[in-house]
Write an enzyme that holds these catalytic residues in place. Structure first.
Site, mmCIF file in Angstrom:
data_model
loop_
_atom_site.group_PDB
_atom_site.id
_atom_site.type_symbol
_atom_site.label_atom_id
_atom_site.label_comp_id
_atom_site.label_asym_id
_atom_site.label_seq_id
_atom_site.Cartn_x
_atom_site.Cartn_y
_atom_site.Cartn_z
ATOM 1 N N GLY A 57 0.810 -1.210 0.000
ATOM 2 C CA GLY A 57 0.000 0.000 0.000
ATOM 3 C C GLY A 57 0.840 1.255 0.000
ATOM 4 O O GLY A 57 1.996 1.262 0.423
ATOM 5 N N LYS A 109 5.883 -7.173 2.844
ATOM 6 C CA LYS A 109 5.708 -6.922 4.272
ATOM 7 C C LYS A 109 4.637 -7.880 4.802
ATOM 8 O O LYS A 109 3.646 -8.143 4.116
ATOM 9 C CB LYS A 109 5.292 -5.462 4.523
ATOM 10 C CG LYS A 109 6.309 -4.455 4.033
ATOM 11 C CD LYS A 109 5.981 -3.037 4.487
ATOM 12 C CE LYS A 109 4.625 -2.549 4.049
ATOM 13 N NZ LYS A 109 4.429 -2.562 2.589
ATOM 14 N N HIS A 225 -0.065 1.459 9.932
ATOM 15 C CA HIS A 225 -1.362 1.711 9.284
ATOM 16 C C HIS A 225 -2.347 2.274 10.310
ATOM 17 O O HIS A 225 -3.541 2.011 10.246
ATOM 18 C CB HIS A 225 -1.934 0.425 8.683
ATOM 19 C CG HIS A 225 -1.010 -0.272 7.747
ATOM 20 N ND1 HIS A 225 -0.235 -1.343 8.127
ATOM 21 C CD2 HIS A 225 -0.713 -0.023 6.457
ATOM 22 C CE1 HIS A 225 0.493 -1.750 7.092
ATOM 23 N NE2 HIS A 225 0.221 -0.963 6.073
ATOM 24 N N GLY A 419 9.182 36.189 19.979
ATOM 25 C CA GLY A 419 9.018 35.800 21.381
ATOM 26 C C GLY A 419 10.251 35.321 22.103
ATOM 27 O O GLY A 419 10.162 34.936 23.270
ATOM 28 N N SER A 468 20.113 39.123 18.369
ATOM 29 C CA SER A 468 20.630 39.811 19.571
ATOM 30 C C SER A 468 22.024 39.318 19.920
ATOM 31 O O SER A 468 22.921 40.118 20.195
ATOM 32 C CB SER A 468 19.701 39.568 20.770
ATOM 33 O OG SER A 468 18.443 40.116 20.540
ATOM 34 N N THR A 518 15.150 49.312 16.877
ATOM 35 C CA THR A 518 15.996 48.196 17.293
ATOM 36 C C THR A 518 16.723 48.600 18.566
ATOM 37 O O THR A 518 16.544 49.716 19.070
ATOM 38 C CB THR A 518 17.051 47.858 16.214
ATOM 39 O OG1 THR A 518 17.980 48.949 16.116
ATOM 40 C CG2 THR A 518 16.413 47.592 14.856
ATOM 41 N N ASP A 577 10.485 48.646 21.590
ATOM 42 C CA ASP A 577 11.218 47.547 20.983
ATOM 43 C C ASP A 577 11.811 46.680 22.089
ATOM 44 O O ASP A 577 12.479 47.180 22.995
ATOM 45 C CB ASP A 577 12.340 48.081 20.098
ATOM 46 C CG ASP A 577 13.181 46.948 19.543
ATOM 47 O OD1 ASP A 577 12.671 46.202 18.708
ATOM 48 O OD2 ASP A 577 14.337 46.808 19.988
ATOM 49 N N PRO A 578 11.588 45.360 22.058
ATOM 50 C CA PRO A 578 12.085 44.483 23.121
ATOM 51 C C PRO A 578 13.602 44.530 23.283
ATOM 52 O O PRO A 578 14.116 44.517 24.401
ATOM 53 C CB PRO A 578 11.622 43.098 22.670
ATOM 54 C CG PRO A 578 10.463 43.343 21.777
ATOM 55 C CD PRO A 578 10.762 44.618 21.074
#
Length: 594
Positions: A57, A109, A225, A419, A468, A518, A577-578
């Protein structure tokens, strides 16, 4: 449960046929009989060699059609997804490639439909004068003898090794009897066990028809399967799982499932790690490393093969297969371990066989890891002196403030980035803090600003990833270089060194400038101000103003530049900005602590 999605194809389109057409279109050495879904090699001379045919199959790709090629299969037959091909299809493969004198080995098989259909073809072919043998692969250890005594063990990833080894021997011109005997010996010395985080989803089939695995569950010993395995909840640690898998694969204590004897101290073996379909390459090789760490056999594997060999569409799992070479060599197949390895290593143009071919000596002489030449790099030093207690106080204060600000940084970066900014900065902070706590050599250098910052630069480079990490590492490296040129440590001189590090260092590698949203919006005003008059408090105020200004700016660099402008105004007053916020917390923390 996460529902998998599939691309939409034409109404009633047979994906297994489309797949075969794609293989034929991309490989000039094969041809296709579309009406029978038979893919066959155009280059193999089956009048001078035993013909190898396999099939089953669809949904297990690259098995079987992906293994049509030199030193592998001569033809493969595909049924629909998880369904055996018909006897008519299989007979078409036999008539296309088989030579009545040289003979044919059909490898199947061990699933009921496959065994019945291929077995019936073997009998028909014999009645028409073909010399044919049927080899049924049975390498699964998940199901015990008592539970499945009528049908026997299932076939899993070990099928790929049976194909490759018998294909290698057949290519030498060996007789059918010898190829069949080696195939039996390989099958008798294979054990496989799989684990998966979930079942597979079948294109075109309603999800309601599939019983998916729970949120914090995995399955051990599942079939290919969507046959269920043993539920594991919660999802086990990978090392615990692998140890359990090896126990089931090798332990003689479980008489019901102990199929192959292994001498854990002496036997040579092959390790095959199979991607059941939906596991990323990153995780596959990570899993392989954990498997290697937990190997209960004393000897290193003679070969380690990692790929998607036998899949279950997109099932997010893996399986471990062990082939006992020593048993084969000591049996009646008349083949040594080195010969089996030679057949595994034999080069092939089959698109589905992805392990690279290496010289046997390369395997014997392989050294996986060496010490880094960077481990013995000398730290740059200088004659400049500073008060180590004051510097350590400032440094600890900076790192503490950064860690306290991390939840805010992460929150903002989740809204406008990917994140990970806060986590990346904290990774760097923790690396420096660990060095302060445990590295006496580092602490002894705190009176030398050049030596101290050299070590900090290395720590940042090793522990911080992403943009960073790169920006901080380049800037600190340039800062160390320019710091060596000053004669006396004071704020004006440090300001000049920071200025040179920014304009003659970092700005060579980034187009980010103030106004780009930035960390440069914090860094550049701070550096410019400190260089101008050496007033630290004023420079901190400028850094704070720069960071604050980012709340009103649209990003021009990095992932944030792809974010809808509305996201930047989703919180009252706007989102800073982080990266700029993270750097400001470092500057403010250091100055207050120093």
């Amino acid at each position: 449960m996460t529902l998998a999605k599939h691309w939409k194809y034409g109404k009633d389109e047979d994906l297994t046929l489309t797949h075969l057409r794609g293989l034929a279109a991309s490989n000039p050495t094969v041809s296709l009989i579309p009406s029978e879904k038979v893919l066959f090699s155009k280059t193999s001379d089956t009048k001078s060699k035993v013909t190898l045919i396999s099939g089953g199959g669809g949904g297990h790709e690259p098995l079987h059609a992906g293994y049509v090629g030199d030193n592998l299969l001569d033809a493969a037959v595909s049924g629909s997804i998880f369904a055996s091909p018909s006897t008519k299809q299989i007979m078409a493969a036999v008539k296309t490639k088989s030579d009545k004198k040289k003979g044919t080995l059909i490898i199947v098989k061990n699933y009921t439909g496959d065994v019945l259909h291929f077995g019936l073809v073997v009998e028909r072919a014999k009645s028409e004068g073909y010399k044919v043998e049927l080899l049924s692969v049975t390498d699964d250890v998940a199901v015990g003898r008592k539970q499945n005594e009528m049908v026997g063990r299932r076939a899993l990833a070990g099928t790929a090794l049976v194909h490759k080894i018998t294909g290698g021997l057949a290519a030498t011109g060996a007789d059918l009897e010898d190829v069949f005997k080696l195939g039996q010996a390989v099958n008798s010395n294979l054990v496989t066990l799989g684990a998966s985080l979930d079942r597979t989803s079948v294109p075109g089939k309603a999800h309601e028809e599939i019983e998916f695995t729970g949120e914090n569950e995995a399955e051990l010993g599942l079939g290919i399967h969507n046959e269920p395995g043993e539920k594991m909840s919660p999802i086990p640690n990978i090392d615990e799982l692998i140890k359990d898998m090896f126990h089931k694969l090798l332990s003689p204590e479980d008489k019901d499932r102990h199929y192959v004897n292994f001498d854990l101290e002496k036997d040579d073996y092959v390790l095959l790690v199979n991607n059941i379909g939906g596991t990323s390459t990153l995780e596959m090789y990570s899993i392989t490393e954990h498997i290697m760490k937990n190997l209960p056999l004393s000897k290193k594997p003679k070969r380690v093969l990692v790929s998607d060999f036998v899949t279950s569409l997109n099932a997010p799992g893996f399986s471990i297969t062990l082939l006992n070479l020593s048993n084969i060599a000591n049996g009646d197949a008349g083949v040594s371990s080195d010969e089996v390895l030679k057949y595994i290593d034999a080069p092939t143009n089959a698109p589905g066989w992805k392990p690279k071919t290496f010289d046997s000596k390369a395997w014997d002489d392989s050294t996986e890891e060496i010490d880094s030449p960077m481990a013995h790099t000398d730290v740059v030093t200088s004659d400049i002196k500073m008060d180590p207690k004051s510097f350590e106080s400032g440094l600890r204060s900076a790192l503490k403030q950064l860690k306290e600000t991390e939840p805010k940084i992460t929150h903002y970066d989740t809204l406008v980035g990917d994140g990970d900014c806060g986590e990346t900065l904290v990774d760097g902070a923790n690396a420096i803090l660990n060095a302060l706590e445990s590295d006496e050599k580092f602490k002894s250098r705190l009176s030398d600003p050049v030596a101290t910052l050299s070590v900090i630069t290395e720590l940042v480079e090793d522990s911080m990833g992403g943009t960073s990490g790169g920006l901080y590492s380049i800037f600190l490296t340039a800062f160390v270089k320019h710091l060596q040129t000053i004669k006396e440590l004071n704020s004006k001189a440090v300001g000049q060194a920071l200025y040179d590090a920014l304009y003659d260092g970092l700005f060579k590698y980034t187009r980010a400038r103030t106004g780009g949203r930035t960390l440069i919006d914090t860094l550049q005003p701070f550096v410019d101000s400190l260089r101008e008059d050496g007033d630290v408090k004023k420079a901190v105020d400028k850094a704070k103003e720069g960071c604050e200004s980012t709340k009103k700016l649209q990003a021009k660099f990095g992932r944030a530049s792809y974010v809808n402008e509305k996201e930047f105004k989703s919180e009252e007053g706007g989102i800073p900005d982080p990266g700029a916020l993270g750097l400001l917390s470092v500057i403010e923390g250091f100055v207050s602590g120093y």
